[in-house]
Design an enzyme around this catalytic site. Structure first.
Site, PDB file in Angstrom:
ATOM      1  N   ASP A   1     -55.273  62.808 -46.303  1.00 40.20           N
ATOM      2  CA  ASP A   1     -55.722  64.197 -46.326  1.00 40.20           C
ATOM      3  C   ASP A   1     -57.077  64.268 -45.643  1.00 40.20           C
ATOM      4  O   ASP A   1     -58.028  63.645 -46.102  1.00 40.20           O
ATOM      5  CB  ASP A   1     -55.830  64.714 -47.770  1.00 40.20           C
ATOM      6  CG  ASP A   1     -55.858  66.223 -47.824  1.00 40.20           C
ATOM      7  OD1 ASP A   1     -56.690  66.835 -47.114  1.00 40.20           O
ATOM      8  OD2 ASP A   1     -55.060  66.807 -48.580  1.00 40.20           O
TER       9      ASP A   1
ATOM     10  N   VAL B   1     -60.744  64.793 -51.134  1.00 46.68           N
ATOM     11  CA  VAL B   1     -60.498  65.391 -52.448  1.00 46.68           C
ATOM     12  C   VAL B   1     -60.917  66.861 -52.438  1.00 46.68           C
ATOM     13  O   VAL B   1     -62.058  67.192 -52.133  1.00 46.68           O
ATOM     14  CB  VAL B   1     -61.261  64.638 -53.559  1.00 46.68           C
ATOM     15  CG1 VAL B   1     -61.073  65.331 -54.908  1.00 46.68           C
ATOM     16  CG2 VAL B   1     -60.790  63.194 -53.638  1.00 46.68           C
ATOM     17  N   HIS B   2     -59.973  67.720 -52.774  1.00 43.20           N
ATOM     18  CA  HIS B   2     -60.193  69.164 -52.907  1.00 43.20           C
ATOM     19  C   HIS B   2     -59.266  69.617 -54.021  1.00 43.20           C
ATOM     20  O   HIS B   2     -58.617  68.789 -54.658  1.00 43.20           O
ATOM     21  CB  HIS B   2     -59.911  69.878 -51.573  1.00 43.20           C
ATOM     22  CG  HIS B   2     -58.570  69.541 -51.000  1.00 43.20           C
ATOM     23  ND1 HIS B   2     -57.436  70.260 -51.294  1.00 43.20           N
ATOM     24  CD2 HIS B   2     -58.178  68.521 -50.192  1.00 43.20           C
ATOM     25  CE1 HIS B   2     -56.400  69.714 -50.672  1.00 43.20           C
ATOM     26  NE2 HIS B   2     -56.826  68.654 -50.000  1.00 43.20           N
ATOM     27  N   GLY B   3     -59.201  70.894 -54.284  1.00 40.01           N
ATOM     28  CA  GLY B   3     -58.426  71.385 -55.418  1.00 40.01           C
ATOM     29  C   GLY B   3     -56.994  70.907 -55.471  1.00 40.01           C
ATOM     30  O   GLY B   3     -56.515  70.427 -56.499  1.00 40.01           O
TER      31      GLY B   3
ATOM     32  N   GLY C   1     -57.107  67.089 -56.092  1.00 35.44           N
ATOM     33  CA  GLY C   1     -57.753  66.747 -57.353  1.00 35.44           C
ATOM     34  C   GLY C   1     -57.090  67.305 -58.586  1.00 35.44           C
ATOM     35  O   GLY C   1     -57.196  66.733 -59.661  1.00 35.44           O
TER      36      GLY C   1
END
Length: 160
Positions: free
Chosen positions: A12, A16-18, A21
């Site tokens: 990705d 780390v993003h919504g 995560g």
């Protein structure tokens, strides 16, 4: 220690993003996000932003360089259910060639840039990416595109 419990490895560009995560982490039952990225391992700002997402999901998070991941991941406790997040297919190949036991690779987001062609709505590749994916498949890694857990998996070999 032995073989680390890597429940999923994902490419990705955003790391780390919504979606990673929260959605993916809960879907796969991970309790540790391991960001294997040389830049993120050095950037306090990136770590701060990604750590906030991990806190929301109540999971641990680590930021390691690719080299540290290769030399250290085998020391992971069996109770750690590791969600390994990387930025590029080349990073994954380096990890695999370094001995990290990656059996499955989820390709999430690979943004458009010059020279890249679109495979799916969120995955753009160039020839180097295609060659790297082919090499990973040759090495026995199950490589597929899947944006979110509810979507069907698309085998990378079917689209490159």
């Amino acid at each position: 220690m032995g073989i680390p419990n890597i429940v999923l490895t994902r490419i990705d560009n955003r790391l780390v993003h919504g979606q990673v995560g929260v959605v993916w982490t809960s879907s796969i039952g991970a309790n540790l996000l391991l960001v294997a990225n040389d830049d993120a391992a050095k950037s306090e700002l990136q770590q701060e932003l990604m750590s906030a997402t991990a806190e929301t999901s109540e999971v641990g998070i680590r930021f390691w360089s690719l080299e540290k991941t290769i030399t250290t991941i085998e020391k992971a406790s069996p109770r750690q259910k590791i969600f390994l997040i990387v930025k590029t297919p080349q990073d994954v190949l380096r990890l695999v060639q370094g001995g990290v036991p990656i059996a499955e690779l989820n390709v999430g987001n690979m943004h458009h840039s010059e020279g890249k062609v679109q495979l799916t709505k969120k995955v753009y590749v160039d020839q180097d990416d295609k060659d790297t994916f082919s090499k990973l498949v040759e090495l026995g890694v199950d490589v597929y595109i899947q944006d979110v857990p509810e979507e069907r998996k698309i085998a990378i070999k079917d689209v490159i």
